[in-house]
Write an enzyme that holds these catalytic residues in place. Structure first.
Site, PDB file in Angstrom:
ATOM      1  N   HIS A 308       0.853  -1.178   0.000  1.00 55.36           N
ATOM      2  CA  HIS A 308       0.000   0.000   0.000  1.00 55.36           C
ATOM      3  C   HIS A 308       0.887   1.227   0.000  1.00 55.36           C
ATOM      4  CE1 HIS A 308      -3.095   2.855   1.208  1.00 55.36           C
ATOM      5  NE2 HIS A 308      -3.938   1.966   0.760  1.00 55.36           N
ATOM      6  N   ASP A 366      -7.996  -5.352   0.277  1.00 48.89           N
ATOM      7  CA  ASP A 366      -8.517  -6.167  -0.826  1.00 48.89           C
ATOM      8  C   ASP A 366      -8.163  -7.635  -0.718  1.00 48.89           C
ATOM      9  OD1 ASP A 366      -9.705  -4.071  -2.114  1.00 48.89           O
ATOM     10  OD2 ASP A 366      -7.808  -3.434  -2.969  1.00 48.89           O
TER      11      ASP A 366
HETATM   12  N1  ACO Z   1       4.153  -7.693  -4.737  1.00 45.73           N
HETATM   13  C1  ACO Z   1       5.505  -7.694  -4.922  1.00 45.73           C
HETATM   14  N2  ACO Z   1       6.273  -6.587  -4.804  1.00 45.73           N
HETATM   15  C2  ACO Z   1       5.661  -5.429  -4.505  1.00 45.73           C
HETATM   16  C3  ACO Z   1       4.259  -5.356  -4.311  1.00 45.73           C
HETATM   17  C4  ACO Z   1       3.512  -6.529  -4.420  1.00 45.73           C
HETATM   18  N3  ACO Z   1       2.178  -6.510  -4.245  1.00 45.73           N
HETATM   19  N4  ACO Z   1       3.915  -4.075  -4.021  1.00 45.73           N
HETATM   20  C5  ACO Z   1       5.062  -3.366  -4.054  1.00 45.73           C
HETATM   21  N5  ACO Z   1       6.118  -4.180  -4.343  1.00 45.73           N
HETATM   22  C6  ACO Z   1       7.538  -3.787  -4.409  1.00 45.73           C
HETATM   23  C7  ACO Z   1       7.813  -3.028  -5.708  1.00 45.73           C
HETATM   24  O1  ACO Z   1       8.242  -3.881  -6.741  1.00 45.73           O
HETATM   25  C8  ACO Z   1       8.895  -2.058  -5.264  1.00 45.73           C
HETATM   26  O2  ACO Z   1      10.111  -2.765  -5.259  1.00 45.73           O
HETATM   27  P1  ACO Z   1      11.521  -1.999  -5.584  1.00 45.73           P
HETATM   28  O3  ACO Z   1      11.679  -0.986  -4.498  1.00 45.73           O
HETATM   29  O4  ACO Z   1      12.539  -3.089  -5.549  1.00 45.73           O
HETATM   30  O5  ACO Z   1      11.348  -1.381  -6.942  1.00 45.73           O
HETATM   31  C9  ACO Z   1       8.542  -1.726  -3.814  1.00 45.73           C
HETATM   32  O6  ACO Z   1       7.778  -2.865  -3.348  1.00 45.73           O
HETATM   33  C10 ACO Z   1       7.706  -0.465  -3.660  1.00 45.73           C
HETATM   34  O7  ACO Z   1       6.575  -0.555  -4.544  1.00 45.73           O
HETATM   35  P2  ACO Z   1       5.925   0.699  -5.290  1.00 45.73           P
HETATM   36  O8  ACO Z   1       5.125   0.210  -6.452  1.00 45.73           O
HETATM   37  O9  ACO Z   1       6.978   1.725  -5.560  1.00 45.73           O
HETATM   38  O10 ACO Z   1       4.976   1.254  -4.167  1.00 45.73           O
HETATM   39  P3  ACO Z   1       3.725   2.172  -4.384  1.00 45.73           P
HETATM   40  O11 ACO Z   1       3.485   2.858  -3.092  1.00 45.73           O
HETATM   41  O12 ACO Z   1       3.870   3.034  -5.587  1.00 45.73           O
HETATM   42  O13 ACO Z   1       2.557   1.121  -4.729  1.00 45.73           O
HETATM   43  C11 ACO Z   1       0.717  -0.339  -4.638  1.00 45.73           C
HETATM   44  C12 ACO Z   1       1.563   0.728  -3.891  1.00 45.73           C
HETATM   45  C13 ACO Z   1       0.282   0.215  -6.010  1.00 45.73           C
HETATM   46  C14 ACO Z   1      -0.549  -0.602  -3.824  1.00 45.73           C
HETATM   47  C15 ACO Z   1       1.561  -1.625  -4.800  1.00 45.73           C
HETATM   48  O14 ACO Z   1       1.943  -2.130  -3.534  1.00 45.73           O
HETATM   49  C16 ACO Z   1       0.817  -2.704  -5.600  1.00 45.73           C
HETATM   50  O15 ACO Z   1       0.860  -2.677  -6.834  1.00 45.73           O
HETATM   51  N6  ACO Z   1       0.117  -3.683  -4.903  1.00 45.73           N
HETATM   52  C17 ACO Z   1      -0.676  -4.667  -5.563  1.00 45.73           C
HETATM   53  C18 ACO Z   1      -2.009  -4.073  -5.985  1.00 45.73           C
HETATM   54  C19 ACO Z   1      -2.952  -3.856  -4.808  1.00 45.73           C
HETATM   55  O16 ACO Z   1      -3.131  -4.731  -3.970  1.00 45.73           O
HETATM   56  N7  ACO Z   1      -3.568  -2.654  -4.777  1.00 45.73           N
HETATM   57  C20 ACO Z   1      -4.547  -2.312  -3.767  1.00 45.73           C
HETATM   58  C21 ACO Z   1      -4.149  -1.099  -3.012  1.00 45.73           C
HETATM   59  S1  ACO Z   1      -5.322  -0.817  -1.716  1.00 45.73           S
HETATM   60  C22 ACO Z   1      -6.613  -0.025  -2.451  1.00 45.73           C
HETATM   61  O17 ACO Z   1      -6.559   0.563  -3.483  1.00 45.73           O
HETATM   62  C23 ACO Z   1      -7.875  -0.102  -1.694  1.00 45.73           C
END
Ligand code: ACO
Length: 431
Positions: A308, A366
């Protein structure tokens, strides 16, 4: 506006600027850069708004490190346990919990606005018969401004109030109609003797040939899902609603914009993606393969329902959701649900894995909501519409707050331009 008690000093190019620092009631201090361009001739660069407060607000507070979520100061777990969705709607909209009298009046106003204009049925019928319910909802909610002209003047507080009540009241009807249309069943009219969640369940699952007996445990679980998704401060869809509203657009158009933004898999679409992923994994023994993929930098796969932008700890909504999932499956006598088993095991493995620990990736709201919705009987295509109907009150509360804020301006970000500088047009034969 919060008071400036101290300043931050910014030095560059031989200039020194004193920037006011604003202290919130909770959360980190904020550097006020509103005069930065006028005084210093520079912009700030913050794609994704990771360090930028786009507005001031009194509605919802999140402490992502502690895993805390407050609506108007009240913790989400207390509200999920002791309150119910319409009371939470009142709290979000008006700032305080209602008295018994206020609650009765509010609930009766909502109940009396649940029907949609009969002519809107024709509008639904214009969609392809198997349209995704989210596609239908974006269109139909936007079209409400064509049906309810008498509540589109944003400068009239009474019209703003009527539009708010209409949106909260009609959204379950619209979501249920979008669902019924997508499966080729007749629309079911709302019933005023049912509570908000039960009414929604009945409009989704009743057919003319057979009524739907609403189970109180399922309607309580549904109501909790609504409560847990009701608001989440300045997330992508809420910021979209505020940005659309900042130009003076009418509330129905703004909420339609919010629904469009929510649809994306990184936001509201994640609950659908999370359940699909759990089903694809299928059995506990395949979990390591998926964990490996999630950690592989060359594989775009992510564990859906994990991570998140704000929570770097357990999403407090996920805890309540997990408990609700257990209750619902227990009630339905489902003890060996393979999806729930995969979810629980995946959570355990991920929470003990260095990659997820280091990146502070925890289950979000979720991760478990899809299991509950699936058990209630919803197809995955309805997960995001249900999120949209729950979040409508948050969008409206934030939109109303923005309209009433004297410091509000049209949202107009600037950019870091890295394109070509001015050059002369070249005639086609010379290119
Ligand atoms: N699985 C594996 N790796 C992940 C995940 C994941 N679900 N989420 C983040 N990471 C990793 C990224 O690859 C990144 O790695 P790096 O630093 O080596 O490049 C690091 O963790 C940070 O991730 P970002 O994408 O930069 O974080 P951001 O804050 O932009 O994204 C997000 C947050 C979009 C929710 C992300 O965690 C994600 O895509 N999760 C899966 C989708 C999801 O469950 N969304 C629901 C959000 S809650 C809602 O909307 C109600």
């Amino acid at each position: 506006m919060a008071d400036a008690k101290q300043t931050a000093t910014l030095s560059f190019d031989g200039k020194t600027l004193e920037l006011p620092m604003l202290s919130p009631t909770a959360g980190p201090d904020v550097i006020d850069i509103r005069k930065l361009y006028a005084q210093g001739g520079v912009f700030t660069f913050d794609p994704g708004f990771t360090s930028t407060a786009s507005c001031q607000s009194t509605i919802t507070f999140i402490d992502g490190d502690k895993g805390e979520l407050l609506y108007r100061g009240y913790p989400i777990d207390q509200l999920a346990e002791k309150s119910h969705f319409l009371e939470v709607c009142y709290l979000l909209l008006y700032g305080e919990l209602p008295t018994a009298e206020e609650q009765e009046d509010f609930e009766s106003r909502i109940t009396n606005h649940t029907m949609v204009h009969e002519q809107m049925h024709n509008f639904f019928r214009g969609f392809r018969r198997d349209a995704h319910p989210m596609a239908t909802m974006v269109g139909v909610v936007g079209a409400m401004s064509a049906f309810y002209h008498d509540s589109t003047d944003i400068n009239d507080p009474y019209q703003r109030e009527v539009a708010s009540i209409r949106l909260i009241a009609k959204m379950p009807t619209i979501a249920a109609m979008a669902y019924k249309y997508s499966i080729g069943q007749p629309f079911v009219y709302p019933r005023n003797d049912l509570d908000y969640a039960s009414n929604f369940l009945r409009m989704c699952f009743s057919v003319p040939a057979e009524d739907y007996e609403v189970n109180p445990i399922l309607s309580r679980a549904m109501d909790r899902i609504f409560t847990l998704h009701a608001d989440h401060e300045q997330n992508a869809s809420t910021s979209t609603v505020r940005l659309a509203g900042s130009s003076g657009a009418n509330p129905f158009a703004c909420i339609a914009a919010g629904i469009a933004c929510l649809w994306g898999p990184a936001h509201g679409g994640a609950n659908e993606a999370a359940l699909n992923m759990l089903r694809e994994i299928g059995s506990v023994d395949r979990i390591p393969e998926y964990i490996k993929r999630a950690k592989d930098k060359n594989d775009p796969f992510r564990l859906m329902g994990f991570g998140h932008r704000v929570y770097k700890n357990f999403d407090p909504r996920a805890r309540v959701m997990k408990q609700s999932a257990d209750e619902v499956l227990d009630l339905l006598g489902v003890h060996d649900n393979p999806t729930l088993q995969v979810a629980k095991e995946l959570e355990k493995i991920a929470l003990n894995d260095d990659y997820f620990i280091e990146k502070k990736l925890y289950p979000n709201v979720d991760f478990y909501s899809g299991i509950i919705l699936d058990a209630i009987g919803f197809p995955t295509s309805m997960f995001t519409p249900i999120f949209a109907l729950s979040r409508t009150v948050g969008w409206i509360a934030q939109w109303k707050e923005m309209i009433g804020d004297p410091t509000q301006k049209i949202g107009r970000p600037r950019q870091l331009y890295v394109g070509k500088t001015m050059r002369d047009y070249v005639d086609v034969e010379k290119r």
